[in-house]
Design a protein around this motif. Structure first.
Motif, mmCIF file in Angstrom:
data_model
loop_
_atom_site.group_PDB
_atom_site.id
_atom_site.type_symbol
_atom_site.label_atom_id
_atom_site.label_comp_id
_atom_site.label_asym_id
_atom_site.label_seq_id
_atom_site.Cartn_x
_atom_site.Cartn_y
_atom_site.Cartn_z
ATOM 1 N N THR A 1 0.851 -1.183 0.000
ATOM 2 C CA THR A 1 0.000 0.000 0.000
ATOM 3 C C THR A 1 0.893 1.242 0.000
ATOM 4 O OG1 THR A 1 -0.039 0.122 2.417
ATOM 5 C CG2 THR A 1 -1.723 -1.258 1.356
ATOM 6 N N MET A 2 0.282 2.409 -0.107
ATOM 7 C CA MET A 2 1.059 3.639 -0.037
ATOM 8 C C MET A 2 1.760 3.742 1.313
ATOM 9 S SD MET A 2 2.222 6.238 -1.541
ATOM 10 C CE MET A 2 1.223 6.207 -3.037
ATOM 11 N N ALA A 3 1.051 3.319 2.384
ATOM 12 C CA ALA A 3 1.664 3.341 3.718
ATOM 13 C C ALA A 3 2.856 2.406 3.785
ATOM 14 C CB ALA A 3 0.622 2.961 4.775
ATOM 15 N N ASP A 4 2.765 1.250 3.122
ATOM 16 C CA ASP A 4 3.885 0.304 3.087
ATOM 17 C C ASP A 4 5.079 0.909 2.361
ATOM 18 O OD1 ASP A 4 2.560 -1.745 4.448
ATOM 19 O OD2 ASP A 4 1.741 -2.602 2.612
ATOM 20 N N LEU A 5 4.806 1.560 1.253
ATOM 21 C CA LEU A 5 5.891 2.177 0.487
ATOM 22 C C LEU A 5 6.586 3.260 1.297
ATOM 23 C CD1 LEU A 5 4.141 2.441 -2.996
ATOM 24 C CD2 LEU A 5 5.954 0.840 -2.351
ATOM 25 N N MET A 6 5.791 4.038 2.019
ATOM 26 C CA MET A 6 6.352 5.107 2.845
ATOM 27 C C MET A 6 7.188 4.535 3.992
ATOM 28 S SD MET A 6 5.465 8.035 1.533
ATOM 29 C CE MET A 6 5.663 9.193 2.892
ATOM 30 N N ALA A 7 6.828 3.334 4.440
ATOM 31 C CA ALA A 7 7.528 2.684 5.547
ATOM 32 C C ALA A 7 8.643 1.760 5.074
ATOM 33 C CB ALA A 7 6.532 1.896 6.397
ATOM 34 N N ASN A 8 8.893 1.755 3.752
ATOM 35 C CA ASN A 8 9.958 0.940 3.154
ATOM 36 C C ASN A 8 9.758 -0.552 3.394
ATOM 37 O OD1 ASN A 8 12.320 0.949 1.538
ATOM 38 N ND2 ASN A 8 13.556 0.458 3.342
ATOM 39 N N ARG A 9 8.515 -0.982 3.416
ATOM 40 C CA ARG A 9 8.224 -2.405 3.600
ATOM 41 C C ARG A 9 8.287 -3.100 2.251
ATOM 42 N NH1 ARG A 9 3.370 -0.313 6.735
ATOM 43 N NH2 ARG A 9 4.249 0.228 8.781
ATOM 44 N N THR A 10 9.275 -3.954 2.104
ATOM 45 C CA THR A 10 9.530 -4.617 0.834
ATOM 46 C C THR A 10 9.254 -6.109 0.960
ATOM 47 O OG1 THR A 10 11.854 -4.743 1.496
ATOM 48 C CG2 THR A 10 11.224 -2.963 0.008
ATOM 49 N N ALA A 11 8.749 -6.706 -0.105
ATOM 50 C CA ALA A 11 8.396 -8.122 -0.097
ATOM 51 C C ALA A 11 9.626 -8.986 0.107
ATOM 52 C CB ALA A 11 7.697 -8.493 -1.396
ATOM 53 N N GLY A 12 9.489 -9.988 0.946
ATOM 54 C CA GLY A 12 10.584 -10.903 1.235
ATOM 55 C C GLY A 12 10.457 -11.436 2.639
ATOM 56 N N PHE A 13 11.391 -12.277 3.023
ATOM 57 C CA PHE A 13 11.363 -12.904 4.345
ATOM 58 C C PHE A 13 11.341 -11.857 5.461
ATOM 59 C CE2 PHE A 13 13.629 -14.837 8.006
ATOM 60 C CZ PHE A 13 12.785 -15.913 8.248
ATOM 61 N N GLY A 14 12.041 -10.734 5.247
ATOM 62 C CA GLY A 14 12.078 -9.692 6.272
ATOM 63 C C GLY A 14 10.712 -9.137 6.595
ATOM 64 N N LEU A 15 9.819 -9.102 5.609
ATOM 65 C CA LEU A 15 8.477 -8.594 5.873
ATOM 66 C C LEU A 15 7.681 -9.563 6.745
ATOM 67 C CD1 LEU A 15 6.446 -6.354 5.472
ATOM 68 C CD2 LEU A 15 5.770 -7.406 3.300
ATOM 69 N N THR A 16 7.922 -10.862 6.621
ATOM 70 C CA THR A 16 7.229 -11.804 7.509
ATOM 71 C C THR A 16 7.686 -11.592 8.953
ATOM 72 O OG1 THR A 16 8.811 -13.664 7.281
ATOM 73 C CG2 THR A 16 7.067 -13.484 5.633
ATOM 74 N N THR A 17 8.945 -11.247 9.143
ATOM 75 C CA THR A 17 9.418 -10.913 10.491
ATOM 76 C C THR A 17 8.714 -9.674 11.006
ATOM 77 O OG1 THR A 17 11.596 -11.909 10.084
ATOM 78 C CG2 THR A 17 11.457 -10.268 11.847
ATOM 79 N N ASN A 18 8.516 -8.692 10.144
ATOM 80 C CA ASN A 18 7.805 -7.477 10.523
ATOM 81 C C ASN A 18 6.372 -7.802 10.936
ATOM 82 O OD1 ASN A 18 6.933 -4.807 10.842
ATOM 83 N ND2 ASN A 18 7.919 -4.101 8.980
ATOM 84 N N ILE A 19 5.727 -8.676 10.201
ATOM 85 C CA ILE A 19 4.358 -9.075 10.511
ATOM 86 C C ILE A 19 4.299 -9.788 11.857
ATOM 87 C CG2 ILE A 19 2.476 -10.616 9.805
ATOM 88 C CD1 ILE A 19 3.413 -10.053 6.873
#
Length: 271
Positions: free
Chosen positions: A207-225
């Motif tokens: 989402t736009m909020a994800d882009l602003m927060a530099n949330r990029t697809a990959g294993f690191g995002l599952t850690t964020n979740i």
């Protein structure tokens, strides 16, 4: 052909299709993760030093996956293997008993614990009126994903058919339900967070909020979740690196590339 004969044939074809589909779902995880591979991943899970020894059986894992037929069954063979490796890596970090000089290395000790050690609170968010806590009940980490807080126990229980608020202890006493709670968390979108499943199969769209927060697809995002509020946005966080270490080992065992964006140090956590 008589009308009733046609109907009967359609009925049997439908039943056959359902049974065939069920067999496919049941065998998918067996083919992706045969027992020999499961045992080589979790070398020490039944070590007598592990409080959960004997709890996280292969059979319970397989049985739990049947509740979530889309787990590890979407996308290319590589995507399916990568998702399984990522899931097992995350639950390994949550339940590990390893240490830097542990036998076979620190990433061979997943599934050692089934309940949080020395919880710092009862994990009751009393402001959450949708999932009210019950007196004398605690909602600390339990099971492979270390399910925590009343607002997770309640929805997980409703989805899986147990009373998560009145009987949270079942997550540490029933191994099938324990695995199911981990898979429920993995597969379920909890807005504004996407599901870990969607991230790992390439379905996630920021989402736009994800882009602003530099949330990029990959294993690191599952850690964020899973635990971004405590681990993400921190350069070189040891917990994040531990998760990555498990994932790299398991990706090797599954003969699949990890993909990019393994850490979340530049991502802002979800609110």
């Amino acid at each position: 052909m008589a009308p009733h004969s046609s109907l009967l044939l359609c009925f049997f074809l439908s039943v056959s299709s359902i049974l065939s589909s069920g067999q496919t779902e049941a065998t998918t995880i067996n083919s992706l993760v045969p027992k020999s591979l499961y045992d080589s991943i979790f070398i020490h899970k039944d070590n007598t030093a592990c409080p959960a020894n004997g709890f996280y059986t292969y059979e319970s894992f397989v049985e739990a996956t049947r509740r979530f037929p889309k787990f590890a069954s979407v996308g290319s063979p590589e995507a399916r293997r990568r998702e399984v490796a990522a899931f097992l890596a995350q639950i390994s970090h949550e339940t590990t008993g390893g240490w830097p000089t542990a036998p076979d290395g620190p990433y061979a000790w997943g599934l050692c614990f089934k309940e949080e050690v020395s919880p710092q609170s009862n994990y009751c968010d009393s402001s959450n009126k949708d999932w009210p806590c019950f007196s004398n009940k605690t909602y600390q980490g339990r099971g492979p994903i270390q399910l925590s807080w009343n607002y997770n126990y309640g929805p997980a229980g409703r989805a899986l058919g147990f009373d998560g608020l009145k009987n949270p202890e079942i997550v540490a006493t029933n191994s099938v339900i324990a695995f199911q709670t981990a898979l429920w968390f993995w597969m379920t979108e909890q807005s504004p967070k996407p599901s870990c499943h969607d991230v790992m199969i390439g379905k996630y769209r920021p989402t736009m909020a994800d882009l602003m927060a530099n949330r990029t697809a990959g294993f690191g995002l599952t850690t964020n979740i899973i635990n971004g509020g405590l681990e993400c946005g921190i350069p070189g966080d040891g917990r994040v690196n531990n998760r990555i270490g498990f994932f790299q080992r398991y990706a090797g065992l599954f003969k699949v590339a990890t993909g990019p964006n393994l850490d979340c140090e530049k991502q802002r956590p979800y609110a």
